[in-house]
Every structure is written in structure tokens, then in C-alpha cells.
Write a protein that holds these residues in place. Structure first.
Motif, PDB file in Angstrom:
ATOM      1  N   LYS A  11       6.344   6.726 -10.490  1.00  0.00           N
ATOM      2  CA  LYS A  11       6.245   5.337 -10.027  1.00  0.00           C
ATOM      3  C   LYS A  11       6.307   5.267  -8.505  1.00  0.00           C
ATOM      4  CE  LYS A  11       9.986   3.040 -10.535  1.00  0.00           C
ATOM      5  NZ  LYS A  11      11.100   2.293 -11.164  1.00  0.00           N
ATOM      6  N   SER A  12       7.207   6.033  -7.920  1.00  0.00           N
ATOM      7  CA  SER A  12       7.366   6.002  -6.459  1.00  0.00           C
ATOM      8  C   SER A  12       6.111   6.486  -5.747  1.00  0.00           C
ATOM      9  CB  SER A  12       8.565   6.867  -6.051  1.00  0.00           C
ATOM     10  OG  SER A  12       9.760   6.398  -6.651  1.00  0.00           O
ATOM     11  N   SER A  13       5.458   7.517  -6.288  1.00  0.00           N
ATOM     12  CA  SER A  13       4.248   8.038  -5.647  1.00  0.00           C
ATOM     13  C   SER A  13       3.166   6.982  -5.588  1.00  0.00           C
ATOM     14  CB  SER A  13       3.744   9.274  -6.394  1.00  0.00           C
ATOM     15  OG  SER A  13       3.253   8.941  -7.686  1.00  0.00           O
ATOM     16  N   PHE A  14       3.054   6.171  -6.646  1.00  0.00           N
ATOM     17  CA  PHE A  14       2.032   5.123  -6.660  1.00  0.00           C
ATOM     18  C   PHE A  14       2.398   3.977  -5.727  1.00  0.00           C
ATOM     19  CE2 PHE A  14       0.656   6.846 -10.903  1.00  0.00           C
ATOM     20  CZ  PHE A  14      -0.642   7.152 -10.505  1.00  0.00           C
ATOM     21  N   PHE A  15       3.659   3.588  -5.704  1.00  0.00           N
ATOM     22  CA  PHE A  15       4.073   2.506  -4.812  1.00  0.00           C
ATOM     23  C   PHE A  15       3.869   2.892  -3.349  1.00  0.00           C
ATOM     24  CE2 PHE A  15       6.780   0.254  -8.097  1.00  0.00           C
ATOM     25  CZ  PHE A  15       6.061  -0.928  -8.020  1.00  0.00           C
ATOM     26  N   ILE A  16       4.261   4.108  -2.999  1.00  0.00           N
ATOM     27  CA  ILE A  16       4.086   4.569  -1.613  1.00  0.00           C
ATOM     28  C   ILE A  16       2.605   4.618  -1.244  1.00  0.00           C
ATOM     29  CG2 ILE A  16       4.395   6.534  -0.065  1.00  0.00           C
ATOM     30  CD1 ILE A  16       6.991   7.160  -1.602  1.00  0.00           C
ATOM     31  N   GLY A  17       1.784   5.132  -2.154  1.00  0.00           N
ATOM     32  CA  GLY A  17       0.349   5.175  -1.901  1.00  0.00           C
ATOM     33  C   GLY A  17      -0.229   3.792  -1.709  1.00  0.00           C
ATOM     34  N   ALA A  18       0.192   2.826  -2.547  1.00  0.00           N
ATOM     35  CA  ALA A  18      -0.306   1.454  -2.432  1.00  0.00           C
ATOM     36  C   ALA A  18       0.069   0.848  -1.080  1.00  0.00           C
ATOM     37  CB  ALA A  18       0.246   0.600  -3.572  1.00  0.00           C
ATOM     38  N   LEU A  19       1.303   1.078  -0.630  1.00  0.00           N
ATOM     39  CA  LEU A  19       1.740   0.549   0.668  1.00  0.00           C
ATOM     40  C   LEU A  19       0.927   1.161   1.811  1.00  0.00           C
ATOM     41  CD1 LEU A  19       5.624   0.467   0.168  1.00  0.00           C
ATOM     42  CD2 LEU A  19       4.064  -1.492   0.304  1.00  0.00           C
ATOM     43  N   CYS A  20       0.653   2.447   1.708  1.00  0.00           N
ATOM     44  CA  CYS A  20      -0.150   3.107   2.747  1.00  0.00           C
ATOM     45  C   CYS A  20      -1.566   2.533   2.783  1.00  0.00           C
ATOM     46  CB  CYS A  20      -0.204   4.610   2.495  1.00  0.00           C
ATOM     47  SG  CYS A  20       1.361   5.475   2.754  1.00  0.00           S
ATOM     48  N   PHE A  21      -2.160   2.323   1.619  1.00  0.00           N
ATOM     49  CA  PHE A  21      -3.501   1.744   1.559  1.00  0.00           C
ATOM     50  C   PHE A  21      -3.521   0.346   2.183  1.00  0.00           C
ATOM     51  CE2 PHE A  21      -4.329   4.485  -2.380  1.00  0.00           C
ATOM     52  CZ  PHE A  21      -4.952   5.465  -1.619  1.00  0.00           C
ATOM     53  N   LEU A  22      -2.516  -0.463   1.854  1.00  0.00           N
ATOM     54  CA  LEU A  22      -2.472  -1.829   2.383  1.00  0.00           C
ATOM     55  C   LEU A  22      -2.286  -1.833   3.891  1.00  0.00           C
ATOM     56  CD1 LEU A  22      -0.322  -3.648  -0.331  1.00  0.00           C
ATOM     57  CD2 LEU A  22      -2.760  -3.967   0.151  1.00  0.00           C
ATOM     58  N   TYR A  23      -1.463  -0.922   4.391  1.00  0.00           N
ATOM     59  CA  TYR A  23      -1.225  -0.878   5.836  1.00  0.00           C
ATOM     60  C   TYR A  23      -2.497  -0.506   6.587  1.00  0.00           C
ATOM     61  CZ  TYR A  23       0.505   0.570  10.387  1.00  0.00           C
ATOM     62  OH  TYR A  23       0.683   0.710  11.727  1.00  0.00           O
ATOM     63  N   VAL A  24      -3.183   0.536   6.121  1.00  0.00           N
ATOM     64  CA  VAL A  24      -4.407   0.964   6.797  1.00  0.00           C
ATOM     65  C   VAL A  24      -5.497  -0.096   6.635  1.00  0.00           C
ATOM     66  CG1 VAL A  24      -6.191   2.742   6.901  1.00  0.00           C
ATOM     67  CG2 VAL A  24      -3.812   3.383   6.536  1.00  0.00           C
ATOM     68  N   ARG A  25      -5.540  -0.755   5.469  1.00  0.00           N
ATOM     69  CA  ARG A  25      -6.510  -1.838   5.269  1.00  0.00           C
ATOM     70  C   ARG A  25      -6.248  -2.969   6.247  1.00  0.00           C
ATOM     71  NH1 ARG A  25      -9.889  -4.957   5.175  1.00  0.00           N
ATOM     72  NH2 ARG A  25     -11.085  -5.879   3.469  1.00  0.00           N
ATOM     73  N   TRP A  26      -4.988  -3.257   6.516  1.00  0.00           N
ATOM     74  CA  TRP A  26      -4.628  -4.292   7.485  1.00  0.00           C
ATOM     75  C   TRP A  26      -5.026  -3.877   8.899  1.00  0.00           C
ATOM     76  CZ3 TRP A  26       0.000  -4.179  10.826  1.00  0.00           C
ATOM     77  CH2 TRP A  26       0.151  -5.360  11.563  1.00  0.00           C
ATOM     78  N   GLN A  27      -4.856  -2.599   9.218  1.00  0.00           N
ATOM     79  CA  GLN A  27      -5.201  -2.107  10.542  1.00  0.00           C
ATOM     80  C   GLN A  27      -6.714  -1.982  10.731  1.00  0.00           C
ATOM     81  OE1 GLN A  27      -3.229  -1.146  13.256  1.00  0.00           O
ATOM     82  NE2 GLN A  27      -1.524  -2.119  12.202  1.00  0.00           N
ATOM     83  N   SER A  28      -7.435  -1.714   9.646  1.00  0.00           N
ATOM     84  CA  SER A  28      -8.884  -1.495   9.733  1.00  0.00           C
ATOM     85  C   SER A  28      -9.576  -2.300   8.641  1.00  0.00           C
ATOM     86  CB  SER A  28      -9.197   0.007   9.587  1.00  0.00           C
ATOM     87  OG  SER A  28     -10.582   0.242   9.669  1.00  0.00           O
ATOM     88  N   PRO A  29      -9.806  -3.609   8.877  1.00  0.00           N
ATOM     89  CA  PRO A  29     -10.390  -4.479   7.848  1.00  0.00           C
ATOM     90  C   PRO A  29     -11.771  -4.042   7.379  1.00  0.00           C
ATOM     91  CG  PRO A  29      -9.462  -5.778   9.653  1.00  0.00           C
ATOM     92  CD  PRO A  29      -9.472  -4.347  10.104  1.00  0.00           C
ATOM     93  N   SER A  30     -12.499  -3.277   8.182  1.00  0.00           N
ATOM     94  CA  SER A  30     -13.854  -2.864   7.798  1.00  0.00           C
ATOM     95  C   SER A  30     -13.858  -1.690   6.817  1.00  0.00           C
ATOM     96  CB  SER A  30     -14.657  -2.476   9.045  1.00  0.00           C
ATOM     97  OG  SER A  30     -14.053  -1.381   9.716  1.00  0.00           O
TER      98      SER A  30
END
Length: 400
Positions: A11-30
Motif C-alpha cells: 500500500k505504501s509503495s502505491f501511495f508514495i508513487g501517486a504522490l510523486c506523480f501528482l507533484y511532478v504533474r503539478w510542476q510540469s502540466p504538459s
């Protein structure tokens, strides 16, 4: 390591991965796909949470088994959709969402048959869906490399492929525990490491793509969209080899075009001529805009290309252009000078010789190719295979 601990790490591996994806998506909307991948990882994390609650007997079997199975299979389908977006950097593949019909069908089947209440069947079918969607994701990444070759793409595809293999081991361990090469719990634990690797390489892939885009912008001429002077001289060898050729090309009477029709028309002429020349290039021909209306073309000796033939090909292509600005057709021609390197000739001297040949082409009427003769450096001579007379131009062409 007990199953509860493995599920917590899962569960933790998926939550951490999701947070990383959201952060980079926020930094790079394209960066297309990261938001969808975050949703996929979140679905998997919630599914794992339900499985953990079931392991602790905090929920009824019928509740947590169906919830975990449903969210997990949906998560893998969404993961494939996200990977499709990420791989091709394209957010217009609306038909991809029909992939959700597969987990939807499995959920309906579970409700009708109750197979999800049997741990072996539930886990095997769940892992089967993961094999399907993870395998499709790896294939997608490899097929898209024809359009965008990034090293992180192959690392990401490899991490997903390993996850597919481990999922196969889980199914094999469930179906034939005595002969399976790996215990399902051990394979499941290794899958956790794969989840971290997939998240990591996905982010590296995005970073590498952005860097490649910036490099392309840095090396591309903004007006003509061909390579620029910086890229040209970074690409050339430090010293030419014997047989290497340099061609310098100039648009004829370009200043007159600007003065007569305006700078906007001049930009159209310049971009049209550049595009036409670029379309007529072949493998091994290094071409760029050097500045103003001047272009450079470098032919390595290994390409076995005759500089006169190449220059004449470009001259004919540009001369056939029909550049229309408003209601006016502007004729476009080019002149070019070619020079071939001999052993030990410095690059600047090779370019100087080509420039001298270009001057000769202009002084002899333009719209022609002149070759610099290495055996008579003080004399300019046309290639005898080419028409030594300038092409006929209309009065409009002379005015341009």
C-alpha cells in the motif's frame, strides 16, 4: 515477513508513487499521463488497504474481497491508459477508456459467480489482469520509441516487464505451490520494489523528455524550424576528413524581397526556402541556417554524396517553389558555393573556400552552383556537369 507487513509495504509503495506523480504533474502540466497514473496508483493503494483490513478481519470477506478486487483491476486498467498518455505524450486517445470494460466485466462476473470469495481464484484472476495491462504497457512503451528515443523509456519498460514476470510467478505459486520457482509472498514482495522502480523511471522519463525538448528548442531556428548555427557547429567534426564537403547557400536578392514586399513576406520566403531544402535532404547531410538568408550544408565523405549533385538538387527544388504572399507570387532562387576538403585542411579554410565559391556564383548571375577547385585555389570554376548559364528569370524574379 508476515502478510500484513507485506500488504502495508504494498500500500505504501502505491501511495508514495501517486504522490510523486501528482507533484511532478503539478510542476510540469504538459506531462500527459502523470495524473492518470496517480489515479491508478491511488486505486491500487486503496485496494491494498481493503486487503489489509481483510487480513486483520476488520471487514467481512464479501466486502473487502470485492472492494479489493474491483479497485485493483480498475487500477491496472487505468495504469495502462496513463502509460499510453505518458509514452506518446498525447491526451487525445479517448478510445483507450474502453479498456475499463475489462475490469467492469470481471466485477460483474464476480458478483454473479462469487469467485472473489475464493482467495486462490481471486488472486489468480487479479494477477492475470495485471499481467494483461502491465504487458500492454511495456509493449506500448517499446512501440512508441520510433517517435521518441529516450533511454529512460527502455528502463521503464524493463521495470514493467519484470513486474509482469513476478505476477506470473505469483499465479504459478498459487496454482502449483510445490513446483513454483518462487513463493507467492516473496514474488509479491519483489513486486513492491517494482512499483517503486516504475514510479522512479516514469519520473526520470518525464525529466528526460523535458530536457530533450529544451535541447531541441535550443538547437532549432525559431523562424524556419530547421537546425540553427549552434547545432550546426556542435555537430561538425573538429577537423574535416579528406573528402568531406561544405556547401554554403544564399537566397538570391533577399534584401530586395524585404525592401519590395516587406519583412513579413521576407520571413515567408526564408521559411519556405528552408523547408523545401530540408525536405530534399538525405541521410548524412548536415543542414542548418547559419544566419540571415545564409544556410550551411556539410557532407561527410562517408556519405558518398557528390556536393555538386546535392547543391543542384536543392537549387532545383527551391526554384520550383511557388511562394504566394497575398496576391503576389514571389520567385525564389538560391546560389551556392561548394568546397571539398583535402587532408589536413582546417575547417575554417574549407568554409572560406566555399564562401569564395559562393561569391563567384553571385558574381556570375546567381541561381547557380560554383565549385572551388582545390588544384587551382585562385580560380573559380563551374562544375562542367552543370549548366554554366544562370537560369532564366522573369522580370518579377529580377525585381525580387
Amino acid at each position: 515477513m508476515d502478510l500484513a507487513t507485506v500488504l502495508l509495504l504494498h500500500k505504501s509503495s502505491f501511495f508514495i508513487g501517486a504522490l510523486c506523480f501528482l507533484y511532478v504533474r503539478w510542476q510540469s502540466p504538459s506531462s500527459h499521463g502523470l495524473g492518470i497514473l496517480a489515479v491508478a496508483f491511488t486505486l491500487q493503494a486503496v485496494a491494498s488497504t481493503f486487503a489489509g483490513l481483510g487480513e486483520k478481519h476488520a471487514l467481512q470477506l464479501s466486502v473487502w474481497a470485492l472492494s479489493s478486487f474491483s479497485l485493483g483491476t480498475l487500477g491496472y486498467a487505468v495504469f495502462w491508459i496513463g502509460m499510453r498518455r505518458l509514452s506518446g505524450n498525447n491526451n487525445r486517445r479517448s478510445l483507450d477508456w474502453f479498456a475499463l470494460a475489462i475490469p467492469a466485466g470481471l466485477i460483474v462476473t464476480a458478483l454473479l459467480t462469487g469467485f472473489h470469495l475464493d482467495s486462490i481464484w481471486r488472486a489468480s484472476i487479479f494477477q492475470g489482469s495485471s499481467i494483461l495491462f502491465l504487458g500492454a504497457s511495456a509493449v506500448t512503451l517499446m512501440l512508441d520509441d520510433r517517435h521518441e528515443k529516450l533511454s529512460a523509456r527502455y528502463a521503464l519498460a524493463a521495470a514493467i516487464a519484470v513486474a509482469v514476470i513476478l505476477s506470473v510467478f505469483v499465479v504459478a505459486g498459487l496454482m502449483a505451490p510445490d513446483t513454483a520457482p518462487l513463493h507467492p509472498r516473496d514474488a509479491f514482495f519483489l513486486l513492491i520494489l517494482c512499483h517503486f522502480a516504475i514510479a522512479l523511471f516514469s519520473l526520470v522519463f518525464v525529466k528526460e523528455r523535458v530536457e530533450a525538448m529544451l535541447t531541441t528548442l535550443l538547437d532549432t531556428d525559431a523562424l524556419t524550424q530547421i537546425r540553427n548555427r549552434r547545432w550546426f557547429f556542435l555537430t561538425l567534426p573538429a577537423a574535416p576528413l579528406a573528402g568531406d564537403a561544405f556547401i554554403i547557400i544564399d537566397i538570391d536578392h533577399f534584401k530586395r524581397v524585404n525592401d519590395t514586399f516587406g519583412h513579413a513576406a521576407g520571413d515567408i520566403v526564408l521559411a519556405s526556402a528552408a523547408r523545401e531544402m530540408a525536405l530534399n535532404l538525405r541521410h548524412g547531410e548536415i543542414f542548418a541556417r547559419l544566419g540571415g538568408e545564409e544556410f550551411g550544408l556539410y557532407l561527410p565523405a562517408a556519405s558518398n554524396l557528390d556536393p555538386q549533385d546535392v547543391a543542384e538538387r536543392l537549387r532545383n527544388a527551391v526554384q520550383s517553389l511557388k511562394v504566394k504572399v497575398g496576391e503576389t507570387f514571389i520567385p525564389v532562387t538560391i546560389s551556392a558555393g561548394t568546397a571539398v576538403a583535402c587532408a589536413g585542411l582546417p575547417l575554417h579554410e574549407l568554409m572560406s573556400r566555399a564562401d569564395t565559391a559562393l561569391y563567384g556564383a553571385k558574381s556570375r548571375g546567381r541561381n547557380r552552383i560554383e565549385a572551388y577547385r582545390a588544384d587551382a585555389p585562385s580560380v573559380l570554376a563551374s562544375d562542367p556537369r552543370q549548366n554554366t548559364r544562370p537560369a532564366q528569370t522573369t522580370k518579377a524574379g529580377q525585381a525580387a
